[in-house]
Motif scaffolding. Structure first.
Motif, PDB file in Angstrom:
ATOM      1  N   ARG A  63      16.763  31.680 -24.347  1.00 43.52           N
ATOM      2  CA  ARG A  63      17.369  32.643 -23.429  1.00 43.52           C
ATOM      3  C   ARG A  63      18.891  32.639 -23.529  1.00 43.52           C
ATOM      4  N   TYR A  64      19.456  31.487 -23.862  1.00 45.16           N
ATOM      5  CA  TYR A  64      20.896  31.455 -24.067  1.00 45.16           C
ATOM      6  C   TYR A  64      21.283  32.300 -25.276  1.00 45.16           C
ATOM      7  N   GLU A 111      23.809  35.405 -25.258  1.00 42.46           N
ATOM      8  CA  GLU A 111      24.934  35.445 -26.185  1.00 42.46           C
ATOM      9  C   GLU A 111      24.930  36.738 -26.984  1.00 42.46           C
ATOM     10  N   ALA A 112      23.732  37.147 -27.433  1.00 44.81           N
ATOM     11  CA  ALA A 112      23.628  38.397 -28.190  1.00 44.81           C
ATOM     12  C   ALA A 112      23.965  39.595 -27.316  1.00 44.81           C
ATOM     13  N   SER A 172      27.976  43.851 -25.857  1.00 46.60           N
ATOM     14  CA  SER A 172      28.815  44.591 -24.910  1.00 46.60           C
ATOM     15  C   SER A 172      30.298  44.509 -25.253  1.00 46.60           C
ATOM     16  N   GLN A 173      30.674  43.504 -26.067  1.00 44.55           N
ATOM     17  CA  GLN A 173      32.095  43.284 -26.319  1.00 44.55           C
ATOM     18  C   GLN A 173      32.525  43.578 -27.749  1.00 44.55           C
ATOM     19  N   THR A 230      21.839  43.719 -34.784  1.00 40.20           N
ATOM     20  CA  THR A 230      20.871  43.381 -35.826  1.00 40.20           C
ATOM     21  C   THR A 230      20.097  44.603 -36.290  1.00 40.20           C
ATOM     22  N   ILE A 231      19.610  45.397 -35.331  1.00 39.13           N
ATOM     23  CA  ILE A 231      18.830  46.584 -35.686  1.00 39.13           C
ATOM     24  C   ILE A 231      19.711  47.609 -36.373  1.00 39.13           C
ATOM     25  N   PHE A 232      20.966  47.749 -35.913  1.00 30.87           N
ATOM     26  CA  PHE A 232      21.874  48.698 -36.556  1.00 30.87           C
ATOM     27  C   PHE A 232      22.131  48.311 -38.010  1.00 30.87           C
TER      28      PHE A 232
END
Length: 350
Positions: A276-277, A281-282, A287-288, A310-312
């Protein structure tokens, strides 16, 4: 909600070196500079700055000797960081001595914040535990988002008494493993798997997956149509096999045959925490930081704002390969047409 700041510039008195004025900006202010590295690098630098002018300026009042605000622009053109990810901001990546001591004491004692669990136990005819299933609130929420396809795996064996660890997992939108629920299987009969799938369905508000991947097992194959008859059952393929192997390798760092039941649950919470961390983080990076668009086309610029990094990148690689593909041969056989194509992969023609 929050954001990080950085110092844009400061003016100093040439003689006293005292700061006479200074401007602070959000660290995403201005536009990203040109990446001077090789444009063909495999991991191009992600763009952080997105070209907006939010700022706060102060200047020294010579009469009072105090600093006063002289300019303030509040508007942001990007999403602020949610409360649960503020600690990931560059300006927040430090802890006080007191906080460090608290963390150390927590780790030494094994104390962790407990989540609300859905816990079910199956007993045998002698009133002994035969199987255990559990899922916490976050698992159930993750399943609601990503549970159309599920991989069920019991190949990870905890000890020599053939006690197996079963997991319902899949990939999330960051291509990270997400755990929907888990089980300890003391026996692997049709009855046990039927019970397990029924409990899984109950915990997930009776939402059945559209497809479930499992390894080849006669008992599982019989139990699935009994409980979830409308779900497509498929055997492990290349991607699911890789998912299973990578997740089992990850479990080996936390779970071993010496753990009793309470120790097992405590160490499994560490597994959940690590997974979950990584997702937090992802999400923070998403967002940034803006993904690097290799070819400035309208399509890529649009999906860069929608897809995760990742998907992009997967989409962009496929897109670039498609425009570098050419037809070099055509065969007509009456009912169909076969095309021979040439494409470029990693600079090599194929």
């Amino acid at each position: 909600m929050g954001f990080s700041i950085r110092k844009a510039y400061a003016n100093k008195n040439k003689h006293t070196k005292e700061i006479t004025s200074q401007t602070f900006v959000c660290y995403k202010e201005e536009s990203q500079g040109i990446d001077k590295r090789d444009p063909l690098v495999k991991n191009p630098r992600q763009e952080v700055r997105c070209g907006y002018g939010a700022r706060f300026s102060i200047k020294l009042d010579r009469i009072s000797g105090k600093y006063i605000a002289c300019d303030f622009v509040e508007h942001h053109n990007h999403d602020l960081v949610p409360q649960d990810r503020i600690y990931m901001l560059p300006s927040q990546r430090q802890i006080s001595t007191t906080q460090a001591i608290e963390v150390e004491l927590t780790l030494e004692s094994g104390i962790r914040l407990r989540s609300a669990y859905e816990l079910f136990v199956q007993l045998d005819c002698e009133e002994q535990i035969s199987n255990i299933f559990w899922a916490d609130t976050q698992m159930i929420m993750d399943y609601a988002q990503f549970g159309d396809v599920v991989t069920f795996d019991t190949t990870y064996k905890l000890n020599n008494e053939h006690k197996h660890f079963g997991s319902f997992v899949e990939f999330n939108h960051h291509r990270e493993t997400v755990i929907f629920s888990a089980a300890l299987m003391y026996d692997e009969t049709v009855e046990s798997f039927t019970w397990l799938f029924q409990i899984f369905l109950e915990a997930m508000s009776n939402k059945a997956p559209k497809t479930i991947f499992t390894y080849q097992d006669a008992a599982i194959a019989k139990a699935i149509p009994i409980v979830i008859p409308d779900t497509n059952h498929r055997l492990f393929g290349m991607s699911t096999t890789q998912l299973s192997k990578s997740f089992n390798a990850f479990l080996m760092d936390y779970l071993n045959c010496d753990h009793n039941l309470m120790e097992f649950f405590m160490h499994f919470e560490r597994v959940l925490y690590e997974k979950r961390y990584k997702e937090l983080e992802a999400e923070y990076n998403l967002s940034q930081k803006l993904p690097k668009v290799s070819i400035p086309t309208l399509m890529l610029e649009q999906v860069a704002e929608i897809y995760t990094k990742t998907i992009f990148e997967e989409f962009q690689n496929e897109y670039v390969q498609s425009i570098e593909t050419s037809i070099i041969g055509t065969i007509h056989d009456g009912e169909s047409t076969i095309f021979t194509i040439r494409t470029v992969v990693d600079g090599k023609k194929r």
